[in-house]
Write a protein that holds these residues in place. Structure first.
Motif, PDB file in Angstrom:
ATOM      1  N   LYS A 269       0.820  -1.213   0.000  1.00 50.31           N
ATOM      2  CA  LYS A 269       0.000   0.000   0.000  1.00 50.31           C
ATOM      3  C   LYS A 269       0.853   1.261   0.000  1.00 50.31           C
ATOM      4  CE  LYS A 269      -4.460  -1.512   1.683  1.00 50.31           C
ATOM      5  NZ  LYS A 269      -5.534  -1.341   2.677  1.00 50.31           N
ATOM      6  N   ARG A 270       1.997   1.212   0.636  1.00 43.92           N
ATOM      7  CA  ARG A 270       2.889   2.377   0.635  1.00 43.92           C
ATOM      8  C   ARG A 270       3.316   2.705  -0.799  1.00 43.92           C
ATOM      9  NH1 ARG A 270       6.027   2.865   6.127  1.00 43.92           N
ATOM     10  NH2 ARG A 270       4.624   1.719   7.484  1.00 43.92           N
ATOM     11  N   ILE A 271       3.655   1.680  -1.552  1.00 43.89           N
ATOM     12  CA  ILE A 271       4.079   1.897  -2.938  1.00 43.89           C
ATOM     13  C   ILE A 271       2.920   2.422  -3.775  1.00 43.89           C
ATOM     14  CG2 ILE A 271       4.901   0.726  -5.019  1.00 43.89           C
ATOM     15  CD1 ILE A 271       6.501  -1.127  -3.134  1.00 43.89           C
ATOM     16  N   LYS A 272       1.729   1.845  -3.580  1.00 43.84           N
ATOM     17  CA  LYS A 272       0.550   2.315  -4.318  1.00 43.84           C
ATOM     18  C   LYS A 272       0.233   3.774  -3.975  1.00 43.84           C
ATOM     19  CE  LYS A 272      -1.825  -2.114  -4.938  1.00 43.84           C
ATOM     20  NZ  LYS A 272      -3.043  -2.910  -4.602  1.00 43.84           N
ATOM     21  N   LEU A 273       0.372   4.115  -2.717  1.00 46.34           N
ATOM     22  CA  LEU A 273       0.088   5.486  -2.296  1.00 46.34           C
ATOM     23  C   LEU A 273       1.089   6.459  -2.917  1.00 46.34           C
ATOM     24  CD1 LEU A 273      -1.836   7.128  -0.495  1.00 46.34           C
ATOM     25  CD2 LEU A 273      -0.255   6.772   1.406  1.00 46.34           C
ATOM     26  N   LEU A 274       2.347   6.065  -2.950  1.00 45.23           N
ATOM     27  CA  LEU A 274       3.376   6.906  -3.570  1.00 45.23           C
ATOM     28  C   LEU A 274       3.128   7.059  -5.071  1.00 45.23           C
ATOM     29  CD1 LEU A 274       6.508   5.585  -1.676  1.00 45.23           C
ATOM     30  CD2 LEU A 274       5.724   7.959  -1.672  1.00 45.23           C
ATOM     31  N   ASN A 275       2.742   5.982  -5.730  1.00 43.66           N
ATOM     32  CA  ASN A 275       2.440   6.064  -7.171  1.00 43.66           C
ATOM     33  C   ASN A 275       1.268   6.999  -7.425  1.00 43.66           C
ATOM     34  OD1 ASN A 275       4.499   4.300  -7.854  1.00 43.66           O
ATOM     35  ND2 ASN A 275       3.191   2.479  -7.828  1.00 43.66           N
ATOM     36  N   TRP A 276       0.242   6.895  -6.579  1.00 40.33           N
ATOM     37  CA  TRP A 276      -0.910   7.801  -6.712  1.00 40.33           C
ATOM     38  C   TRP A 276      -0.480   9.259  -6.553  1.00 40.33           C
ATOM     39  CZ3 TRP A 276      -2.554  11.023  -2.727  1.00 40.33           C
ATOM     40  CH2 TRP A 276      -3.712  11.761  -2.977  1.00 40.33           C
ATOM     41  N   ALA A 277       0.324   9.534  -5.521  1.00 39.50           N
ATOM     42  CA  ALA A 277       0.757  10.912  -5.265  1.00 39.50           C
ATOM     43  C   ALA A 277       1.565  11.456  -6.433  1.00 39.50           C
ATOM     44  CB  ALA A 277       1.580  10.969  -3.972  1.00 39.50           C
ATOM     45  N   ASN A 278       2.396  10.618  -7.020  1.00 37.11           N
ATOM     46  CA  ASN A 278       3.213  11.055  -8.149  1.00 37.11           C
ATOM     47  C   ASN A 278       2.352  11.323  -9.384  1.00 37.11           C
ATOM     48  OD1 ASN A 278       5.746  11.635  -9.392  1.00 37.11           O
ATOM     49  ND2 ASN A 278       5.684   9.641 -10.411  1.00 37.11           N
ATOM     50  N   GLU A 279       1.394  10.443  -9.647  1.00 39.38           N
ATOM     51  CA  GLU A 279       0.526  10.617 -10.814  1.00 39.38           C
ATOM     52  C   GLU A 279      -0.380  11.840 -10.670  1.00 39.38           C
ATOM     53  OE1 GLU A 279      -1.554   6.940 -11.109  1.00 39.38           O
ATOM     54  OE2 GLU A 279       0.253   5.776 -11.604  1.00 39.38           O
ATOM     55  N   GLU A 280      -0.868  12.064  -9.463  1.00 37.72           N
ATOM     56  CA  GLU A 280      -1.804  13.175  -9.234  1.00 37.72           C
ATOM     57  C   GLU A 280      -1.091  14.456  -8.810  1.00 37.72           C
ATOM     58  OE1 GLU A 280      -5.012  12.975  -9.853  1.00 37.72           O
ATOM     59  OE2 GLU A 280      -4.841  10.858 -10.428  1.00 37.72           O
ATOM     60  N   GLN A 281       0.234  14.404  -8.678  1.00 41.27           N
ATOM     61  CA  GLN A 281       0.993  15.545  -8.165  1.00 41.27           C
ATOM     62  C   GLN A 281       0.431  16.021  -6.824  1.00 41.27           C
ATOM     63  OE1 GLN A 281       4.033  17.070  -9.826  1.00 41.27           O
ATOM     64  NE2 GLN A 281       3.749  14.875 -10.171  1.00 41.27           N
ATOM     65  N   ALA A 282       0.111  15.039  -5.995  1.00 40.78           N
ATOM     66  CA  ALA A 282      -0.443  15.298  -4.665  1.00 40.78           C
ATOM     67  C   ALA A 282       0.633  15.078  -3.609  1.00 40.78           C
ATOM     68  CB  ALA A 282      -1.637  14.382  -4.405  1.00 40.78           C
ATOM     69  N   TYR A 283       0.355  15.553  -2.402  1.00 39.40           N
ATOM     70  CA  TYR A 283       1.291  15.363  -1.291  1.00 39.40           C
ATOM     71  C   TYR A 283       0.787  14.281  -0.344  1.00 39.40           C
ATOM     72  CZ  TYR A 283       3.919  19.607  -2.459  1.00 39.40           C
ATOM     73  OH  TYR A 283       4.699  20.539  -3.082  1.00 39.40           O
ATOM     74  N   ILE A 284       1.724  13.584   0.268  1.00 34.51           N
ATOM     75  CA  ILE A 284       1.427  12.657   1.358  1.00 34.51           C
ATOM     76  C   ILE A 284       2.022  13.245   2.634  1.00 34.51           C
ATOM     77  CG2 ILE A 284       1.758  10.342   2.301  1.00 34.51           C
ATOM     78  CD1 ILE A 284       2.246   9.401  -0.592  1.00 34.51           C
ATOM     79  N   ILE A 285       1.173  13.466   3.635  1.00 33.11           N
ATOM     80  CA  ILE A 285       1.652  13.936   4.932  1.00 33.11           C
ATOM     81  C   ILE A 285       1.824  12.701   5.808  1.00 33.11           C
ATOM     82  CG2 ILE A 285       1.200  15.413   6.931  1.00 33.11           C
ATOM     83  CD1 ILE A 285      -0.786  16.961   5.095  1.00 33.11           C
ATOM     84  N   GLU A 286       3.066  12.343   6.085  1.00 32.32           N
ATOM     85  CA  GLU A 286       3.369  11.143   6.866  1.00 32.32           C
ATOM     86  C   GLU A 286       3.696  11.542   8.304  1.00 32.32           C
ATOM     87  OE1 GLU A 286       6.423   7.293   6.999  1.00 32.32           O
ATOM     88  OE2 GLU A 286       6.873   8.992   5.686  1.00 32.32           O
ATOM     89  N   ASN A 287       2.734  11.313   9.192  1.00 34.80           N
ATOM     90  CA  ASN A 287       2.991  11.499  10.620  1.00 34.80           C
ATOM     91  C   ASN A 287       3.512  10.165  11.143  1.00 34.80           C
ATOM     92  OD1 ASN A 287       2.978  11.869  13.380  1.00 34.80           O
ATOM     93  ND2 ASN A 287       0.981  12.858  13.456  1.00 34.80           N
TER      94      ASN A 287
END
Length: 478
Positions: A269-287
């Motif tokens: 899921k971490r990899i999928k989330l990173l791929n999504w963020a890259n494709e959508e040019q979105a940010y992931i806030i990792e607490n």
């Protein structure tokens, strides 16, 4: 020596030690027990009242902790001079308690005015093993005349040498890849998040986040009026289908030890989330909540360590590693947001104490921080295992443990027909403070099976076991 003859109600729902504690405390506050008077020994009082040793020990321990009595080696227990102590007169104490009752209750640990013997607050840490002597020695060096600049406001981004130590620490422990220049020191997680949300206002109108999240984070998000998209939680983290449908420009997650449910986000899921963020040019806030404490498996590297495209904003704190009172947190910013920070597109001010920052820097550079962390990991693992063992022994099949294996808290799903409120109130009657989980739901929903939050960091091994034993009685599982 004082003779104590309280009226103890053996049929009362209120535990004997609480009755005894209240009686002695009130006698002291009303002046019927004079200062420096000697209390009966534990054995003498047990024999006099014809009760077991445990209630007397627990009552005396609470009186000691609150400063009503003191213990003198080989002499016994003596009444403190309340007028000269840090406590108040009886009228002031009553007035203070009334004020406490009208204030919001704490969700992370008990107030010092609450009559609690076993506090399973998630915000407590083991203070008995804090390196007081070493910390004091290093802090004293910060208060010498040659360090007088530490009495000023300090660097807006935080002490440069501390940022260097944090960069090394994060890379070694969590796999984070960053330079000291990317780190911004803050005065606690909320302070760091407040800065981050200011920097994200230009890019983010819709924020996706786990369906259960810390109440302070919820309140902060509401102040910035981001649109909110709730993400369902599965056994290995957020449901990715919800992320894909969200149309969010940023997502907030606690992947190492989700708060409050405790699951760890899987590598897949971490990899999928990173791929999504890259494709959508979105940010992931990792607490990276509780990321430094993992007990039964190898540590999973941080999300940021997988990031190749600067889409992850990493946030952490020293609250659990050391103590919450130092108020030292940190942000690792991607280049674009770092530039925005340096252009001062925010109203942020450095609130973390320069003295605490420099003390921590010296503590880390000397190697004492690393040694302290090794010690605390072993200690917390032992407490974690003792807690699980006590739950299995006393609560058995009446409960399900959720989120074990990392962090400083677990959840208990309780199957005895009680509601969440009833579970908490019945535990309180036995001197046990436990905490709700329903308050963290974004949409205010309650699950069919109530889940209770139990933190174990601030309790001794003995009190963990005694507290769970009291829960067995409180919840009718005998």
């Amino acid at each position: 020596m004082i003779v104590i003859t309280p009226k103890l109600d053996m049929e009362s729902k209120e535990a004997l030690y609480i009755q005894l504690y209240k009686y002695i405390r009130n006698e002291i506050m009303e002046g019927r027990m004079e200062k420096n008077s000697k209390l009966p020994s534990i054995r003498t009082l047990c024999d006099h009242l014809n009760i077991s040793r445990t209630p007397v020990v627990l009552a005396y321990e609470q009186l000691l902790a609150e400063g009503y009595i003191q213990s003198k080696a080989r002499s016994g227990f003596f009444i403190m001079d309340i007028a000269e102590s840090s406590f108040f007169s009886s009228n002031t104490l009553i007035e203070e308690k009334n004020n406490i009752l009208s204030s919001p209750s704490r969700l992370y640990h008990a107030s010092k005015y609450e009559e609690v013997l076993y506090d399973f607050g998630y915000g407590s840490v083991d203070l008995e093993n804090f390196p007081f002597i070493k910390w004091k020695k290093m802090m004293n060096r910060c208060l010498l005349p040659e360090s007088s600049e530490l009495l000023l406001y300090g660097d807006l981004q935080g002490d440069e040498e501390l940022r260097e130590e944090i960069a090394v620490y994060l890379h070694q422990i969590r796999g984070v890849r960053c330079s000291p220049q990317q780190i911004v020191i803050g005065a606690g997680t909320y302070h760091s998040l407040d800065l981050l949300f200011q920097l994200l206002r230009e890019d983010v109108s819709l924020l996706a986040l786990e369906k259960s999240v810390n109440d302070g984070v919820q309140t902060l998000i509401e102040q910035y009026r981001f649109g909110i998209h709730s993400l369902e939680l599965e056994h290995d983290g957020v449901r990715m289908e919800d992320v894909y449908k969200s149309k969010a420009q940023a997502v907030y997650v606690t992947p190492s030890h989700q708060f409050p449910f405790g699951m760890t986000m899987s590598v897949n899921k971490r990899i999928k989330l990173l791929n999504w963020a890259n494709e959508e040019q979105a940010y992931i806030i990792e607490n990276d909540y509780d990321g430094e404490f993992r007990y039964n498996s190898r540590p999973i590297p941080s999300l940021q360590s997988f990031d190749q495209n600067e889409r992850v904003i990493y946030i952490g704190t020293f609250s659990k590693a050391l103590t919450p009172s130092f108020r030292i947190s940190y942000l690792v910013l991607p280049t674009r947001l770092l530039e925005r920070f340096r252009e001062k597109k925010h109203s942020y001010d450095q609130l973390a104490s320069p003295i605490f920052q420099k003390t921590l820097q010296m503590f880390m550079k000397s190697g004492d921080f690393e040694r302290h962390m090794r010690k605390m990991r072993n200690l917390y693992k032992k407490k974690h295992d003792i807690l699980l063992q006590a739950i299995h022994e006393y609560l058995g099949d009446n409960v399900t443990i959720i989120g074990a294996g990392s962090g400083l808290h677990i959840l208990l799903e309780v199957r005895n027909g009680m509601t969440e409120d009833e579970l908490i109130e019945s535990a309180k009657q036995r001197g046990v403070k436990i905490y709700p989980t329903s308050v963290y739901a974004l949409e205010g929903e309650r699950s069919a099976m109530p889940a209770i939050l139990l933190g174990f960091g601030g309790l001794s091994e003995e009190r963990i076991v005694l507290g769970i034993e009291q829960l067995k009685i409180a919840w009718g599982m005998e």
